[in-house]
Design an enzyme around this catalytic site. Structure first.
Site, PDB file in Angstrom:
ATOM      1  N   ASP A 309       0.699  -0.798  -0.116  1.00 31.05           N
ATOM      2  CA  ASP A 309      -0.115   0.118   0.153  1.00 31.05           C
ATOM      3  C   ASP A 309       0.519   1.305   0.301  1.00 31.05           C
ATOM      4  O   ASP A 309       1.407   1.649   0.608  1.00 31.05           O
ATOM      5  CB  ASP A 309      -0.916   0.562   1.416  1.00 31.05           C
ATOM      6  N   LYS A 358      -8.018  -1.334   3.349  1.00 31.96           N
ATOM      7  CA  LYS A 358      -7.812  -0.370   3.718  1.00 31.96           C
ATOM      8  C   LYS A 358      -7.751  -0.038   5.429  1.00 31.96           C
ATOM      9  O   LYS A 358      -6.527   0.532   6.233  1.00 31.96           O
ATOM     10  CB  LYS A 358      -8.230   0.536   3.404  1.00 31.96           C
ATOM     11  N   LYS A 410      -8.555  14.370  -2.774  1.00 30.00           N
ATOM     12  CA  LYS A 410      -8.717  13.329  -1.546  1.00 30.00           C
ATOM     13  C   LYS A 410      -8.971  14.323  -0.464  1.00 30.00           C
ATOM     14  O   LYS A 410      -7.711  15.398  -0.859  1.00 30.00           O
ATOM     15  CB  LYS A 410      -8.002  12.477  -1.473  1.00 30.00           C
ATOM     16  N   LYS A 485       3.160   1.805   3.405  1.00 30.98           N
ATOM     17  CA  LYS A 485       2.002   2.123   4.542  1.00 30.98           C
ATOM     18  C   LYS A 485       2.475   0.994   5.481  1.00 30.98           C
ATOM     19  O   LYS A 485       1.688   0.945   6.540  1.00 30.98           O
ATOM     20  CB  LYS A 485       0.167   2.587   3.693  1.00 30.98           C
TER      21      LYS A 485
HETATM   22  P1  NAD Z   1      -8.201   3.358 -10.156  1.00 30.19           P
HETATM   23  O1  NAD Z   1      -9.360   3.044  -9.936  1.00 30.19           O
HETATM   24  O2  NAD Z   1      -8.177   4.793 -10.892  1.00 30.19           O
HETATM   25  O3  NAD Z   1      -7.182   2.437 -11.118  1.00 30.19           O
HETATM   26  C1  NAD Z   1      -7.278   0.795 -10.348  1.00 30.19           C
HETATM   27  C2  NAD Z   1      -6.990   0.636 -11.965  1.00 30.19           C
HETATM   28  O4  NAD Z   1      -7.296  -1.320 -12.072  1.00 30.19           O
HETATM   29  C3  NAD Z   1      -9.433   0.448 -12.518  1.00 30.19           C
HETATM   30  O5  NAD Z   1      -8.018   1.369 -14.242  1.00 30.19           O
HETATM   31  C4  NAD Z   1      -9.247  -1.006 -12.796  1.00 30.19           C
HETATM   32  O6  NAD Z   1      -9.873  -1.017 -14.096  1.00 30.19           O
HETATM   33  C5  NAD Z   1      -8.337  -1.752 -12.524  1.00 30.19           C
HETATM   34  N1  NAD Z   1      -8.075  -3.513 -12.022  1.00 30.19           N
HETATM   35  C6  NAD Z   1      -9.430  -2.987 -10.917  1.00 30.19           C
HETATM   36  N2  NAD Z   1      -8.970  -5.117 -11.438  1.00 30.19           N
HETATM   37  C7  NAD Z   1      -7.971  -5.114 -12.064  1.00 30.19           C
HETATM   38  C8  NAD Z   1      -7.067  -6.573 -12.296  1.00 30.19           C
HETATM   39  N3  NAD Z   1      -8.304  -7.511 -11.403  1.00 30.19           N
HETATM   40  N4  NAD Z   1      -6.261  -6.466 -13.400  1.00 30.19           N
HETATM   41  C9  NAD Z   1      -6.563  -5.621 -13.913  1.00 30.19           C
HETATM   42  N5  NAD Z   1      -6.549  -4.365 -13.666  1.00 30.19           N
HETATM   43  C10 NAD Z   1      -7.276  -3.938 -12.708  1.00 30.19           C
HETATM   44  O7  NAD Z   1      -7.461   3.365  -9.032  1.00 30.19           O
HETATM   45  P2  NAD Z   1      -6.388   4.412  -8.083  1.00 30.19           P
HETATM   46  O8  NAD Z   1      -6.587   6.228  -7.495  1.00 30.19           O
HETATM   47  O9  NAD Z   1      -5.166   4.274  -9.615  1.00 30.19           O
HETATM   48  O10 NAD Z   1      -4.986   3.607  -7.543  1.00 30.19           O
HETATM   49  C11 NAD Z   1      -4.795   2.526  -7.336  1.00 30.19           C
HETATM   50  C12 NAD Z   1      -4.343   1.357  -5.944  1.00 30.19           C
HETATM   51  O11 NAD Z   1      -3.695   2.530  -5.712  1.00 30.19           O
HETATM   52  C13 NAD Z   1      -6.004   1.143  -4.982  1.00 30.19           C
HETATM   53  O12 NAD Z   1      -5.828  -0.221  -4.493  1.00 30.19           O
HETATM   54  C14 NAD Z   1      -5.864   3.092  -4.176  1.00 30.19           C
HETATM   55  O13 NAD Z   1      -6.344   2.054  -3.115  1.00 30.19           O
HETATM   56  C15 NAD Z   1      -3.903   2.158  -3.830  1.00 30.19           C
HETATM   57  N6  NAD Z   1      -3.323   3.096  -3.186  1.00 30.19           N
HETATM   58  C16 NAD Z   1      -3.480   4.922  -4.410  1.00 30.19           C
HETATM   59  C17 NAD Z   1      -3.449   5.484  -3.405  1.00 30.19           C
HETATM   60  C18 NAD Z   1      -3.343   7.045  -4.045  1.00 30.19           C
HETATM   61  O14 NAD Z   1      -2.461   8.221  -4.165  1.00 30.19           O
HETATM   62  N7  NAD Z   1      -3.082   7.333  -5.135  1.00 30.19           N
HETATM   63  C19 NAD Z   1      -2.524   5.909  -2.279  1.00 30.19           C
HETATM   64  C20 NAD Z   1      -2.326   4.269  -1.402  1.00 30.19           C
HETATM   65  C21 NAD Z   1      -2.587   4.004  -2.562  1.00 30.19           C
END
Ligand code: NAD
Length: 529
Positions: A309, A358, A410, A485
């Site tokens: 994470d 989370k 956010k 994280k």
């Molecule tokens: P998002 O929803 O915009 O992108 C995730 C993508 O993953 C989507 O395009 C979805 O279609 C795809 N997806 C889902 N399941 C899949 C699979 N099995 N195989 C391939 N693709 C798949 O989310 P995001 O904002 O890009 O965040 C991505 C991840 O990072 C999340 O899990 C989020 O919790 C984690 N994260 C993000 C942040 C941040 O600050 N942006 C911080 C910590 C963790």
């Protein structure tokens, strides 16, 4: 295909040897053995020499993201392309240049010493300490269950300024469509189903594993790469149940995949594919991708893994503030954290089981600071409740809500309520507005580049009369903790969450590889005559 970069730093010491191929350093690992008896601490300083050998040629490296079409994935691709092609864009504040602000490696520095004549400290970019891949040189690719082409995925994410999107769109379009991915609906929120139009067919998990392995091999061959870092930045999955006989050992996990067991998640399947291909895997989301069987498999194959994470906003600040309070001798009584966000990640996290992943990942972050200070927090009473008593802790709550209007921007609101002198109380409130994907992208880059570097570092213990051979580092790359994280560490060792300690560890390690001592803030010369 590997490239040797000239190093701007040369350490002139008998502990550092440069050859065409390697930088070899001798490092003295200093510690202390402590025996505690009857309230007395007997401390014996220890020193153990090690040698580190770093391959100087950086690998031609590919980054394959799972979830490449999401907010993080598309933002990362677009910003690398903007940097690579030097695309500048107009904003209401004027012309904006592309950069890597927010990357520890490319935008922060390390103190390497002082100029003797003036005593002035000398700082260098972290990326100059050892040869590292430049982010512009990463070859980009990956999978997504949504088949939207990358230029359209960038537009869907609504993260980047329009004038940048307009100019970078042709380069994004050239990346094409993400590779079809593995989708097991039980693992992510039901509200994601409408996106899932780009799937590897069938339900046979062994066939899926072989398909993903073949994708990694093909990407590597087509692009003539030495190394592929496989990175989960797809939606947060629910936790997998840990079931004895299913995912507890490497053999059982491989057998569970052969039997298409329902508890094998897509992220674990991708991790296993990378491990079997001998390529590193990093988990940027909170779920327990690394079930014990996956860690066991990585150890057996001597492959590298890191997670879990990304630590981008609220938790990063918490790992600073909790450390500050406890180290200042102030006692946090409660930490209450609220988030609301409106991107697809928030939408997915609005489902209970994904939120739970989370919540777990965000919750353990103050544990090590509390455990290190038993003056403020009562130690576990082992005599009374055995192992279940974790000792006194602050109350800690995490709430996440989906508010579509705020999009990727956010909001994180945290209250730190603490006990101060003689029963007084102090309250600190933080309102943190995070541009989520713009905070996350540099972390993905740092994790990828550090991971590639750590695959090139080997070590050996220096023992009298024994010329041992160099070995790779341990499979779980806990040196990546600063960006994560809920850092994954070697089973049985303690997790360090405090951000400054994580940064010290990283700096000290990089310096050790060129034969320099770790951080000393003693600055003795400035304190004596
Ligand atoms: P998002 O929803 O915009 O992108 C995730 C993508 O993953 C989507 O395009 C979805 O279609 C795809 N997806 C889902 N399941 C899949 C699979 N099995 N195989 C391939 N693709 C798949 O989310 P995001 O904002 O890009 O965040 C991505 C991840 O990072 C999340 O899990 C989020 O919790 C984690 N994260 C993000 C942040 C941040 O600050 N942006 C911080 C910590 C963790």
């Amino acid at each position: 295909t590997a490239v040797r970069r000239p190093s701007p730093i040369t350490v002139q010491s008998e502990n550092t040897v440069y050859s065409d191929e390697f930088i070899t350093s001798t490092f003295f690992n200093r510690g202390a053995d402590v025996t505690v008896a009857d309230g007395q601490f007997a401390v014996k300083p220890t020193v153990q020499p090690y040698q580190f050998q770093t391959k100087r040629a950086v690998s031609k490296t590919g980054l394959m993201m799972i979830g490449v079409g999401g907010n993080n994935g598309s933002t990362l691709c677009a910003t690398i392309l903007a940097n690579r092609h030097n695309i500048c864009w107009h904003t209401k504040n004027g012309l904006q240049q592309p950069n890597y602000v927010g990357s520890v490696l490319r935008a922060s520095t390390v103190r390497i010493g002082a100029e003797p004549a003036t005593g002035n400290e000398v700082h260098v970019p972290v990326s100059d300490v050892l040869p590292m891949v430049h982010p512009n040189d990463l070859v980009l690719g990956g999978w997504d269950i949504s088949g939207v082409p990358m230029d359209k995925a960038m537009a869907r994410a609504k993260v980047l300024n329009y004038d940048l999107q307009r100019q970078v769109a042709p380069h994004m379009a050239a990346l094409g469509k993400p590779l079809p991915s593995i989708y097991y609906p039980d693992f992510i929120a039901a509200n994601q189903e409408a996106r899932a139009d780009n799937l590897v067919p069938g339900t046979d998990k062994q066939a899926h594993l072989e398909h993903i392995r073949a994708d990694i091999r093909k990407f590597k061959e087509d692009n003539e790469l030495d190394r592929v870092v496989v990175f989960w930045t797809a939606n947060t999955e629910r936790y997998s149940d840990i079931i004895p006989g299913v995912n507890d050992t490497a053999e059982n996990l491989l057998e569970a995949i052969r039997a298409s067991h329902s508890e094998v998640s897509p992220s674990t399947l991708f991790a296993v594919a990378a491990i079997l291909e001998g390529e590193p895997f990093v988990n940027g989301a909170p779920q327990n991708t690394f079930v014990p069987g996956a860690i066991d498999l990585a150890e057996k194959k001597q492959s590298f893994i890191g997670g879990d994470d990304l630590k981008s906003g609220q938790t990063k600040l918490k790992s600073v503030l909790a450390e500050f309070l406890v180290n200042a001798g102030i006692k946090p009584l409660s930490i209450a954290s609220y988030n609301h966000l409106g991107n697809n990640d928030g939408r997915n996290l609005s489902a209970q089981r994904q939120f739970r992943s989370k919540e777990i990942s965000k919750s353990s972050v103050v544990d090590d600071m509390v455990n290190a200070n038993r003056l403020l927090f009562k130690a576990p009473d082992v005599s009374k409740s055995g192992k279940t008593d974790k000792g006194e802790h602050p109350d800690h709550i995490v709430v996440i809500k989906y508010v579509p209007a705020v999009g990727d921007s956010k909001r994180a609101i945290d209250e730190y309520y603490s006990e101060i002198f003689c029963g007084g109380r102090s309250t600190i409130n933080i309102f943190n507005e995070c541009e989520d994907s713009l905070l996350a992208t540099p972390l993905i880059l740092d994790l990828t580049i550090l991971t590639e570097l750590l695959t090139r570092v080997k070590y050996r213990k220096v023992e009298p009369g024994v010329e041992g051979s160099f070995r790779p580092l341990y499979s779980v790359l806990s040196l990546l903790s600063y960006m994560l994280k809920a850092p994954l560490v070697k089973p049985g060792t303690e997790v360090v969450n405090a951000l400054s300690r994580q940064r010290n560890a990283l700096e000290s390690f990089l310096k050790a590889c060129i034969g320099l001592e770790g951080n000393s803030d003693l600055l003795l010369e400035t304190r004596i005559w």
